[in-house]
Design a protein around this motif. Structure first.
Motif, PDB file in Angstrom:
ATOM      1  N   SER A  91       0.818  -1.222   0.000  1.00 12.87           N
ATOM      2  CA  SER A  91       0.000   0.000   0.000  1.00 12.87           C
ATOM      3  C   SER A  91       0.843   1.259   0.000  1.00 12.87           C
ATOM      4  O   SER A  91       0.448   2.291   0.561  1.00 12.87           O
ATOM      5  CB  SER A  91      -0.955   0.015   1.211  1.00 12.87           C
ATOM      6  OG  SER A  91      -1.771  -1.143   1.195  1.00 12.87           O
ATOM      7  N   GLN A 120       2.354  -1.969 -12.936  1.00 15.49           N
ATOM      8  CA  GLN A 120       1.133  -2.445 -12.282  1.00 15.49           C
ATOM      9  C   GLN A 120       1.386  -2.775 -10.812  1.00 15.49           C
ATOM     10  O   GLN A 120       0.561  -2.488  -9.947  1.00 15.49           O
ATOM     11  CB  GLN A 120       0.598  -3.688 -13.011  1.00 15.49           C
ATOM     12  CG  GLN A 120       0.333  -3.491 -14.497  1.00 15.49           C
ATOM     13  CD  GLN A 120      -0.473  -2.240 -14.778  1.00 15.49           C
ATOM     14  OE1 GLN A 120      -1.540  -2.013 -14.192  1.00 15.49           O
ATOM     15  NE2 GLN A 120       0.012  -1.417 -15.696  1.00 15.49           N
ATOM     16  N   LYS A 152       1.589   0.406  -8.921  1.00 18.47           N
ATOM     17  CA  LYS A 152       0.253   0.989  -8.718  1.00 18.47           C
ATOM     18  C   LYS A 152      -0.451   0.361  -7.524  1.00 18.47           C
ATOM     19  O   LYS A 152      -1.219   1.025  -6.820  1.00 18.47           O
ATOM     20  CB  LYS A 152      -0.597   0.787  -9.972  1.00 18.47           C
ATOM     21  CG  LYS A 152      -0.338   1.791 -11.085  1.00 18.47           C
ATOM     22  CD  LYS A 152      -1.313   1.547 -12.235  1.00 18.47           C
ATOM     23  CE  LYS A 152      -1.119   2.568 -13.349  1.00 18.47           C
ATOM     24  NZ  LYS A 152      -2.059   2.324 -14.473  1.00 18.47           N
ATOM     25  N   SER A 153      -0.200  -0.920  -7.301  1.00 21.96           N
ATOM     26  CA  SER A 153      -0.839  -1.611  -6.171  1.00 21.96           C
ATOM     27  C   SER A 153      -0.219  -1.229  -4.835  1.00 21.96           C
ATOM     28  O   SER A 153      -0.747  -1.602  -3.782  1.00 21.96           O
ATOM     29  CB  SER A 153      -0.739  -3.125  -6.369  1.00 21.96           C
ATOM     30  OG  SER A 153       0.588  -3.567  -6.167  1.00 21.96           O
TER      31      SER A 153
END
Length: 412
Positions: free
Chosen positions: A154, A402, A405-406
């Motif tokens: 996060s 990706q 981004k997570s």
């Protein structure tokens, strides 16, 4: 108590002598880092392709030659060096004490060395019959342990202490489970340290030099000369004949690699030390002169010390460093001076997550090995193999984007 004018002058001179790096990110440094990682991934994929021309392969140890492939690892060391002055200045600006900075440097170096040692032992030297786990499973668990210690989710801080201690414990267990040697009699050994291990040692030596020199360019250039002299001493027959001296000068590769990192530090100061009053043209000229001097010294040393990436010879170090200086000059002019934004945008995720990008192919390789899977044999042919490697690097850049981004991070 009054302060004399001479004391004031001395203090002012001392302040001017200390480097004052330009604030903010240097986009061309990020692009150089990302390009280096992606090219490293491409050439690693080319390693299994048959029939490639010589210029697309690593040169043999005794060839007295180098291809562009032999400059990829030096480029990574160089870009590590370019980042060091900014990183240390930032930590000092945040209020870190001298001991806190040393602790940070040591933790980063040990982290890279540890991962490098586990990776190199997973690639070679293991004794399958003596292992309780398949080597692929052992390798995957070591990557999991690395994430528990240095990862985050996060986009937050590092995982909690409980997870980090669990990761350390897992690495210790894996080290105890490892068996190597011809009959499984050996445990985990450094071998050649692995790429990340070599980077860790070079980073540690260069950081020590940079801080002892207080970031002053003339002293850094002297440290580069000392690193090259270390290699020369290692090759001296009289030193080799003396047991204590031979042991003292037994790590020529680490100091050769550190010289490349210090060349990166020096280039960063040439371009971005605001304590030195130079305009943009003068900084470019100084960098080009630096590259030419490095290449000239390499040419002078080459008859005695042949070009060799495997031996980390001075001529290879200096030619590689000269090449990296010129590459950075071109990138800086194109991106930061002229304002080209397309390439930085495409490469930003890899630039921000170089360790993750580097490790993903090894994780995928271990997963395929564990599942008894392999890539199609056609990819060992020149044209399909080259195209696959290029496509794989592009796909990996997308995958890293990706993952970023997570919010998943892996930073030492």
């Amino acid at each position: 108590m009054s302060v004399s004018s001479s004391d004031t002058t001395t203090a002012t001179t001392a302040r001017k002598a200390a480097p004052q790096l330009r604030s903010g990110r240097i986009v061309s440094i990020d692009v150089f880092r990302a390009l280096t990682v992606l090219v490293m991934i491409v050439v690693n994929q080319w390693g299994g392709v048959q029939g490639l021309p010589t210029w697309m392969k690593h040169m043999p140890a005794d060839a007295d030659a180098m291809s562009f492939v032999d400059v990829v690892f030096p480029a990574f060391l160089f870009i590590v060096g370019m980042s060091i002055p900014f990183a240390l200045q930032q930590r000092q600006a945040l209020g870190d004490s001298w001991w806190q900075r040393q602790s940070h440097v040591l933790q980063r170096a040990l982290g890279l060395i540890m991962i490098g040692v586990f990776m190199v032992n997973a690639e070679d030297g293991y004794h399958s019959a003596s292992m309780l786990l398949p080597i692929a499973a052992w390798a995957l668990l070591s990557y999991l342990a690395a994430f528990l210690i240095w990862g985050s989710v996060s986009a937050g801080p590092a995982l909690s202490m409980l997870w980090r201690v669990t990761g350390i414990g897992l690495l210790l267990v894996l080290a105890l489970l490892y068996h190597g040697g011809s009959e499984g009699q050996d445990g985990l050994t450094p071998q050649w340290w692995g790429i990340l291990g070599l980077i860790g040692w070079a980073y540690l030596i260069a950081c020590i030099c940079f801080q002892l020199c207080r970031g002053r360019l003339p002293l850094l250039l002297f440290c580069i000369a000392l690193c090259i002299a270390y290699f020369v001493a290692y090759r001296n027959p009289e030193i080799a004949a003396h047991p204590m001296l031979a042991m003292l000068f037994s790590q020529p590769g680490h100091f050769s690699h550190a010289a490349l990192v210090l060349c990166g530090c020096s280039t960063a100061l040439i371009f971005f030390d605001q304590a030195v009053q130079r305009n943009s043209g003068q900084r470019f000229a100084a960098a080009i002169v630096f590259a030419l001097v490095l290449a000239l010294i390499a040419a002078v040393m080459r008859p005695e010390y042949k070009i060799s990436k495997i031996y980390a010879s001075p001529s290879w170090v200096l030619y590689s460093a000269a090449t990296c200086v010129l590459i950075f000059c071109a990138l800086y002019r194109w991106i930061d001076v002229r304002g080209n934004a397309l390439l930085p945008k495409l490469l930003a995720p890899v630039a921000a997550n170089p360790l993750l990008a580097y490790l993903i192919p090894f994780i995928l390789g271990a997963a395929l090995q564990l599942g008894n899977l392999s890539l199609p044999a056609i990819l060992n042919r020149p044209v399909p193999g080259v195209l696959f490697a290029l496509g794989f690097a592009l796909a990996l850049a997308w995958l890293v984007k990706q993952i970023a981004k997570s919010g998943i991070r892996l930073r030492i």
